[in-house]
Scaffold this active site. Structure first.
Site, PDB file in Angstrom:
ATOM      1  N   ASP A   1      -5.187 -13.661   8.069  1.00 14.34           N
ATOM      2  CA  ASP A   1      -4.612 -12.701   7.126  1.00 14.34           C
ATOM      3  C   ASP A   1      -4.238 -13.396   5.826  1.00 14.34           C
ATOM      4  O   ASP A   1      -4.425 -12.851   4.734  1.00 14.34           O
ATOM      5  CB  ASP A   1      -3.390 -12.039   7.763  1.00 14.34           C
ATOM      6  CG  ASP A   1      -2.727 -11.048   6.828  1.00 14.34           C
ATOM      7  OD1 ASP A   1      -3.376 -10.053   6.468  1.00 14.34           O
ATOM      8  OD2 ASP A   1      -1.557 -11.267   6.453  1.00 14.34           O
ATOM      9  N   HIS A   2      -3.730 -14.615   5.943  1.00 17.43           N
ATOM     10  CA  HIS A   2      -3.322 -15.364   4.759  1.00 17.43           C
ATOM     11  C   HIS A   2      -4.507 -15.982   4.024  1.00 17.43           C
ATOM     12  O   HIS A   2      -4.330 -16.563   2.963  1.00 17.43           O
ATOM     13  CB  HIS A   2      -2.312 -16.440   5.141  1.00 17.43           C
ATOM     14  CG  HIS A   2      -1.012 -15.876   5.625  1.00 17.43           C
ATOM     15  ND1 HIS A   2       0.056 -16.670   6.003  1.00 17.43           N
ATOM     16  CD2 HIS A   2      -0.605 -14.590   5.776  1.00 17.43           C
ATOM     17  CE1 HIS A   2       1.063 -15.886   6.390  1.00 17.43           C
ATOM     18  NE2 HIS A   2       0.680 -14.626   6.250  1.00 17.43           N
TER      19      HIS A   2
END
Length: 761
Positions: free
Chosen positions: A251-252
């Site tokens: 996600d990052h």
């Protein structure tokens, strides 16, 4: 004396063998048009097939025994016409009848199911090769296992070194900010691009005010739907904690839309008397929150509603490791030997405030995330040293870019070959057909603001530490105490954290969220504490996300007409009705987490659709995706290197399961009548056949703390099994009637322990 027919080995291709098998089963089907199958005829088919023995030598190279799945288009086309919903045994695929043995009976059961269409038993695990079909190939796989004598699961404790092939320096490297990836649009996927909307914006005024003005407070929704009993919420598919650790890591890599601390306040109203946030009953408490900045030039009219933008690259390019801008990338490098900055004890450097210095500003959010961030910096430096040693003339920049290419490729391969199949199921995504310049890889608002926030649901409420034997190496800590505590890695290191993540089950993907996230996020209530569930809901309203039903329509799914079409949980249906009134008014994140799960997946229909769409566009619209830039040998080398391999190469951890996203453990045994045990001089296979099992005996599974984990009763043959082990460590199996116990240690997440037998008078 010459050889008989039975003495010869036949060198027959799998295709020829499959065709022979299909012909035989087709003849049987014609002969018995009523669908019945005569076991003698089928036994003849199996007996003849077993004459065709491959000359292939069987070896057991541990986890590296096979490359990861690479599905072809032709297979997908075959699947499209077959909707049998056949079942696959994740514990031991060839054990069709799930009796703990692989025998001719298992092959016969598949043949019988294929030819007897009117009497299919969907409880049988007849999809042996997990391709979504029941076919001759499934029976052939069982027969092959019987023939090679491997009637029990392969021992994967052995290991062999697997060296990655190191690509040469490319004439073109991926930009750090994502620009220049697409030849037609220089900025697609780069820093600062607007989030894509699949469904129309649904702002209150059609322009920019919060959606859902008639809905309850986001905190009220959280209180009604997300308070949980964590002991009853573990996932039902054996997914390990790595599902949420990797999910957050990826996600990052994909998206960041940080709110502006000086932006417009959209504080979340707290219900009067809220146990945690308004214990005095003032009725004035709020959970502070500010709006996400909007893209310049948007939010001016209903024809130009507010749009948010991505503050990092949209590609899986390792930006959380390397950064998404030149200044960050340079800050992380040593400019010597292509290496990145790391401490002498192998940890990320820290700034004056105690936060780690990494490619993403969120790397210190919790120690599990920091650990895997650290792991891939170590892998980069290991590769850099290997490249430098093999090519002394290579410059610092060349070494850095070659290592970066491999690291990004590893992250991509692990995501598509391990993580996504574990979460979405094996066949959720279309096969890769190469780079497509017409595909926009940009991040969808529905993905980043709702669907991929499913990770908040699966987090456990504790962080643990384990040694190689699967036992705790120190006491667990509560998740709320692990936020922004990266300095603790100086004492614990990363090894025990990563071993723990592979050795425990994650929570279920549902509306339940642990207290550390729902009441104590980043601190206690009133002192920095927040509610992540309420913030997810409020952020969706801030971004003007469409409701659940409208989003279904936008993704090509039928709209639901009642709450029971979303969830089969009657209690949850009632709660949703009380909060929203109509199925056309549900906050998107809530609807996604409430969905019944798809078969062989841990997510619901729309959740899977949103996630698969995003990752397909991210992959197909990336000119530097590893399968588009590496040659065949390099691709194969990369895909054979699993996350388990990366961990073992860069830590002291040994003996991880092949797929660390799955923890599938099994204990089996029998309760045997002692008087039926024959003399020890008899052949072992006959001894087992002649042992008389005792039915109806109660067997209990007890963990190392003395807690009863599960109990079962022996079947008509005396067999029992346990598959409810949600973490590694010490256990006891106890025969309730006598109190007799057997100690057992589960050391890794792929243990298959058999032969735990009890003898009774």
């Amino acid at each position: 004396m010459g050889k008989s027919q039975l003495d010869y080995d036949w060198d027959v291709s799998p295709l020829t063998l499959a065709l022979s098998f299909l012909t035989a089963t087709f003849i049987v089907g014609l002969r018995f048009a009523d669908g019945s199958v005569v076991s003698v005829v089928i036994a003849n088919v199996v007996a003849h097939l077993m004459l065709f023995r491959s000359k292939r030598t069987m070896n057991h190279p541990g986890r590296k025994r096979r490359p990861l799945r690479s599905e072809q288009l032709e297979a997908r086309q075959l699947l499209a016409a077959d909707f049998g919903g056949y079942r696959h045994n994740i514990y031991d695929a060839e054990d069709v009848n799930d009796d703990g043995r692989v025998s001719a009976i298992d092959a016969l059961l598949i043949i019988n199911a294929m030819t007897n269409e009117t009497a299919r038993d969907e409880s049988m695990f007849t999809d042996v090769n997990d391709d979504g079909r029941r076919s001759a190939l499934d029976a052939l796989r069982v027969i092959n296992r019987i023939e090679r004598g491997d009637v029990f699961p392969i021992d994967t404790s052995a290991d062999e070194e697997l060296n990655l092939l190191l690509p040469e320096m490319s004439s073109e490297v991926r930009s750090i900010d994502g620009t220049g990836n697409n030849p037609n649009d220089h900025f697609w996927g780069s820093v600062g691009q607007r989030l894509i909307r699949m469904a129309p914006a649904a702002y209150g005024d059609g322009i920019s005010t919060l959606a859902g003005a008639d809905r309850p407070s986001a905190r009220e929704v959280s209180n009604v739907l997300s308070e949980m009993n964590t002991s009853q919420a573990l996932n039902d598919r054996g997914l390990s904690a790595f599902v949420y650790v990797w999910g957050q890591f990826i996600d990052h890599d994909l998206g960041l839309s940080e709110s502006d601390e000086h932006g417009e306040a959209i504080d979340i109203a707290v219900p009067e008397g809220d146990l945690w946030f308004d214990p005095t009953g003032s009725g004035e408490a709020v959970i502070p929150m500010t709006r996400t900045p909007i893209a310049e030039g948007t939010g001016t009219s209903v024809d130009n509603p507010a749009q948010q933008f991505n503050q990092i690259t949209a590609f899986i390019d390792g930006s959380m490791v390397y950064g998404s801008d030149a200044a960050t990338a340079e800050r992380l490098r040593t400019f010597v030997g292509g290496r990145m900055a790391i401490s002498e004890d192998g940890l990320l450097p820290m700034d004056e405030s105690g936060m780690v210095i990494a490619g993403d500003v969120r790397a210190s959010e919790n120690v599990g995330l920091t650990a895997i961030q650290t792991l891939f910096v170590r892998e980069h430096n290991r590769l850099a040293d290997e490249i430098s040693g093999s090519d002394p003339e290579a410059t610092d920049e060349e070494i850095y870019q070659r290592a970066r290419l491999v690291v990004a490729g590893l992250i991509q391969s692990i995501t598509y070959n391990e993580f996504l199949p574990a979460l979405l199921g094996e066949h959720a995504m279309e096969p890769y057909r190469g780079y497509d310049a017409s595909v926009n890889p940009g991040i969808a608002n529905e993905f980043s603001t709702a669907a991929f926030r499913l990770g908040h649901s699966v987090l456990r409420d504790e962080v643990g530490f384990m040694s190689n034997d699967g036992r705790e190496s120190q006491n667990e800590m509560e998740l709320k105490d692990a936020f922004f505590h990266a300095s603790m890695l100086e004492e614990t290191g990363i090894d025990s954290l990563l071993k723990y993540d592979a050795s425990v089950w994650a929570q279920e993907v549902d509306l339940g969220v642990v207290d550390s996230l729902r009441n104590f996020l980043f601190g206690p209530p009133g002192a920095g504490g927040l509610d992540l569930v309420a913030m997810n809901i409020q952020r969706g309203r801030d971004h003007g996300l469409s409701d659940y039903n409208s989003t279904r329509a936008a993704y090509g799914l039928n709209r639901v007409e009642s709450f029971d079409q979303i969830t089969g949980d009657v209690s949850l249906q009632q709660k949703l009705t009380s909060l929203y009134g109509s199925v056309d008014n549900i906050d998107l994140w809530v609807g996604l987490m409430a969905e019944n799960h798809q078969d062989d997946a841990s997510v619901g229909e729309l959740t899977g659709k949103i996630i698969a769409d995003q990752f397909q566009r991210t992959r197909d619209g990336d000119r530097f995706f590893y399968r588009n830039v590496l040659n065949d040998l390099e691709i194969e080398s990369l895909e054979r290197s699993t996350l388990a391999d990366v961990i073992e190469r860069n830590t002291s951890i040994e003996g991880l399961q092949e797929n660390v996203f799955s923890m599938q453990v099994e204990i089996r045994g029998r309760v045997i009548l002692a008087s039926s045990v024959p003399p020890t001089t008899m052949p072992s296979n006959l001894r087992e056949d002649e042992m008389r099992g005792v039915e109806g005996m109660t067997i209990e599974l007890i963990d190392g703390a003395g807690t009863l984990v599960d109990s079962t009763a022996s079947d008509q043959h005396g067999n029992y099994r346990f598959r409810s082990l949600s973490e590694t460590g010490d256990y006891q199996v106890r025969l309730s009637q006598s109190g007799e116990t057997i100690d057992v240690l589960i050391a890794h997440g792929e243990e298959r322990i058999r032969g735990l037998d009890f003898y009774v008078a």
